[in-house]
Write a protein that holds these residues in place. Structure first.
Motif, short mmCIF file in Angstrom:
data_model
loop_
_atom_site.label_atom_id
_atom_site.label_comp_id
_atom_site.label_asym_id
_atom_site.label_seq_id
_atom_site.Cartn_x
_atom_site.Cartn_y
_atom_site.Cartn_z
N SER A 26 0.80 -1.22 0.00
CA SER A 26 0.00 0.00 0.00
C SER A 26 0.83 1.27 0.00
O SER A 26 0.31 2.35 -0.25
N ILE A 27 2.13 1.14 0.27
CA ILE A 27 3.00 2.33 0.25
C ILE A 27 4.12 2.17 -0.77
O ILE A 27 4.19 2.89 -1.76
N LEU A 28 4.99 1.18 -0.55
CA LEU A 28 6.20 1.06 -1.38
C LEU A 28 5.89 0.68 -2.82
O LEU A 28 6.50 1.22 -3.75
N GLU A 29 4.96 -0.27 -3.02
CA GLU A 29 4.64 -0.72 -4.38
C GLU A 29 3.88 0.33 -5.18
O GLU A 29 3.77 0.22 -6.40
N GLN A 30 3.35 1.34 -4.50
CA GLN A 30 2.59 2.39 -5.18
C GLN A 30 3.48 3.53 -5.66
O GLN A 30 3.02 4.43 -6.38
N LEU A 31 4.75 3.49 -5.28
CA LEU A 31 5.66 4.56 -5.68
C LEU A 31 6.04 4.44 -7.16
O LEU A 31 6.12 3.33 -7.69
N PRO A 32 6.29 5.57 -7.81
CA PRO A 32 6.63 5.55 -9.24
C PRO A 32 8.09 5.24 -9.52
O PRO A 32 8.59 5.48 -10.61
N PHE A 33 8.81 4.72 -8.53
CA PHE A 33 10.21 4.33 -8.71
C PHE A 33 10.48 3.06 -7.92
O PHE A 33 9.71 2.67 -7.03
N GLN A 34 11.59 2.41 -8.24
CA GLN A 34 11.97 1.16 -7.59
C GLN A 34 12.62 1.45 -6.25
O GLN A 34 13.58 2.21 -6.17
N THR A 35 12.11 0.84 -5.19
CA THR A 35 12.72 1.02 -3.87
C THR A 35 13.95 0.12 -3.74
O THR A 35 14.27 -0.64 -4.64
N ASN A 36 14.63 0.21 -2.61
CA ASN A 36 15.96 -0.38 -2.49
C ASN A 36 16.00 -1.90 -2.41
O ASN A 36 16.93 -2.53 -2.91
N LEU A 37 14.98 -2.51 -1.79
CA LEU A 37 15.02 -3.95 -1.54
C LEU A 37 14.19 -4.72 -2.56
O LEU A 37 13.08 -4.31 -2.90
N ASN A 38 14.74 -5.84 -3.03
CA ASN A 38 13.91 -6.74 -3.83
C ASN A 38 13.04 -7.58 -2.89
O ASN A 38 13.16 -7.49 -1.67
N THR A 39 12.17 -8.39 -3.45
CA THR A 39 11.21 -9.14 -2.64
C THR A 39 11.90 -10.08 -1.65
O THR A 39 11.50 -10.18 -0.49
N GLY A 40 12.96 -10.74 -2.09
CA GLY A 40 13.68 -11.66 -1.22
C GLY A 40 14.28 -10.97 -0.01
O GLY A 40 14.16 -11.45 1.14
N ASN A 41 14.91 -9.81 -0.24
CA ASN A 41 15.51 -9.07 0.87
C ASN A 41 14.45 -8.48 1.80
O ASN A 41 14.65 -8.39 3.01
N TYR A 42 13.32 -8.09 1.21
CA TYR A 42 12.22 -7.57 2.03
C TYR A 42 11.71 -8.65 2.97
O TYR A 42 11.44 -8.39 4.15
N LEU A 43 11.60 -9.86 2.47
CA LEU A 43 11.15 -10.98 3.30
C LEU A 43 12.17 -11.31 4.39
O LEU A 43 11.80 -11.61 5.53
N LEU A 44 13.45 -11.26 4.04
CA LEU A 44 14.49 -11.52 5.03
C LEU A 44 14.42 -10.51 6.17
O LEU A 44 14.49 -10.88 7.35
N LEU A 45 14.28 -9.24 5.82
CA LEU A 45 14.16 -8.18 6.83
C LEU A 45 12.95 -8.41 7.71
O LEU A 45 13.03 -8.37 8.95
N SER A 46 11.80 -8.67 7.07
CA SER A 46 10.54 -8.84 7.80
C SER A 46 10.60 -10.01 8.76
O SER A 46 10.26 -9.89 9.95
N PHE A 47 11.05 -11.16 8.28
CA PHE A 47 11.01 -12.36 9.11
C PHE A 47 12.14 -12.39 10.15
O PHE A 47 11.99 -13.04 11.19
N LEU A 100 20.26 -15.08 12.22
CA LEU A 100 20.82 -15.65 10.99
C LEU A 100 20.20 -14.98 9.76
O LEU A 100 20.90 -14.67 8.79
N LEU A 101 18.89 -14.77 9.81
CA LEU A 101 18.23 -14.07 8.70
C LEU A 101 18.75 -12.64 8.57
O LEU A 101 18.93 -12.14 7.46
N GLY A 102 18.97 -11.99 9.72
CA GLY A 102 19.52 -10.63 9.70
C GLY A 102 20.92 -10.60 9.13
O GLY A 102 21.29 -9.69 8.38
N LEU A 103 21.72 -11.62 9.47
CA LEU A 103 23.08 -11.72 8.93
C LEU A 103 23.05 -11.96 7.43
O LEU A 103 23.84 -11.36 6.67
N LEU A 104 22.17 -12.83 6.98
CA LEU A 104 22.02 -13.10 5.55
C LEU A 104 21.56 -11.86 4.81
O LEU A 104 22.05 -11.56 3.71
N PHE A 105 20.64 -11.13 5.41
CA PHE A 105 20.16 -9.87 4.83
C PHE A 105 21.32 -8.90 4.64
O PHE A 105 21.49 -8.30 3.56
N SER A 106 22.15 -8.74 5.67
CA SER A 106 23.30 -7.83 5.61
C SER A 106 24.30 -8.28 4.54
O SER A 106 24.86 -7.45 3.81
#
Length: 297
Positions: A26-47, A100-106
């Motif tokens: 509802s926020i990031l995907e509605q922007l007219p430009f590409q944000t910094n994280l791809n879907t995989g990295n977004y999931l790593l951050l979230s989880f 571990l997920l945070g380390l992989l994200f980094s």
């Protein structure tokens, strides 16, 4: 299985997942430009955040075993439905997986120092559960802060790294919306934590807690809750004034402003710990309604 889910506060975790999903679509995907994280990295951050917070809930129950025997005798999980030893093992597994997920994200972002952003909530949760939980107001502020940074991190990792864009206005507007959501979550969490402390007075007295309700008494606690509710109302009103969507304005007035006013009025009727059970549920509902406002962003 249901006791393990209750142990990690599955309802709270589902609310956090909802926040992350709504921010994404509802926020990031509605922007007219590409944000910094791809879907995989977004999931790593979230989880990573989800697992670290889940571990914190488990550790909290392990450390609160004696007080929970008084405050939540009928719904006691650790020491009754799940052994203390198994709960500790579960905490270690959740913590390791989250870190571990945070380390992989980094590692995937080629920014090893980003790992500090995951160590901060991990260490804060340990300090909170073992030392600061029963300190006057400090524990409440830490819980609110943890939820704040859990949301604010999406500014840090998604939007702040983007410097050169012709859509600067849209970028700043989205940053402000995520920040506003994080502040709202902080304020509602702070209110709810203080109300929960009032609800848990019997067990907290045994543990020699210095919580705000024990130190000030219920009447002054109600005054503090009214004061903090007033600050929250002012914040939401300012946000309503600055947004352009009439649908969002109406939604926030009906779904957040009016319920907060009702809470501020009704809280003064509370004069014993059991009265605050309803109040904490009211605040959780208001927070859920406020989170859904992202759909109108």
């Amino acid at each position: 299985m249901k006791y393990w889910l209750k142990l990690v506060r599955i309802k709270n975790l589902m609310m956090m997942i909802l926040i992350f999903v709504l921010i994404k679509f509802s926020i990031l995907e509605q922007l007219p430009f590409q944000t910094n994280l791809n879907t995989g990295n977004y999931l790593l951050l979230s989880f990573s955040i989800i697992f670290i917070m889940a571990a914190g809930y488990v550790l909290n129950d392990v450390c609160d075993l004696e007080t929970d025997k008084i405050n939540r005798n009928k719904s006691l999980i650790v020491g009754d439905k799940i052994s203390v030893k198994k709960a500790k093992i579960f905490y270690v597994l959740l913590s390791c997986f989250g870190l571990l997920l945070g380390l992989l994200f980094s590692y995937r972002l080629n920014r090893p120092f980003y790992f500090i952003f995951f160590l901060i909530p991990f260490l804060l949760l340990i300090t909170y559960s073992k030392v600061l939980k029963y300190k006057f107001l400090i524990g409440n502020l830490i819980v609110g802060f943890l939820l704040f940074i859990s949301i604010y991190y999406f500014n840090v990792f998604e939007l702040y790294p983007i410097q050169n864009t012709s859509f600067q206005f849209e970028k700043i507007e989205s940053e402000n919306r995520i920040t506003a959501l994080a502040i709202f979550a902080f304020l509602l969490t702070l209110l709810r934590e203080i109300a929960k402390d009032a609800e848990d007075i019997p067990g907290d007295i045994v543990s020699k807690s210095s919580s705000l309700p024990i130190k000030l008494g219920l009447q002054k606690t109600n005054t503090v809750l009214v004061f903090l509710t007033s600050i929250t109302l002012i914040f939401v009103i300012i946000f309503i004034y600055k947004i352009s969507s009439n649908y969002l304005k109406v939604y926030l007035v009906l779904g957040v402003i009016f319920p907060l006013l009702y809470f501020a009025i009704s809280i003064n009727k509370n004069n014993k710990p059991s009265d605050y059970t309803k109040s904490t549920k009211q605040l959780k509902l208001i927070m859920f309604i406020g989170i859904l406002s992202i759909l109108f962003f």
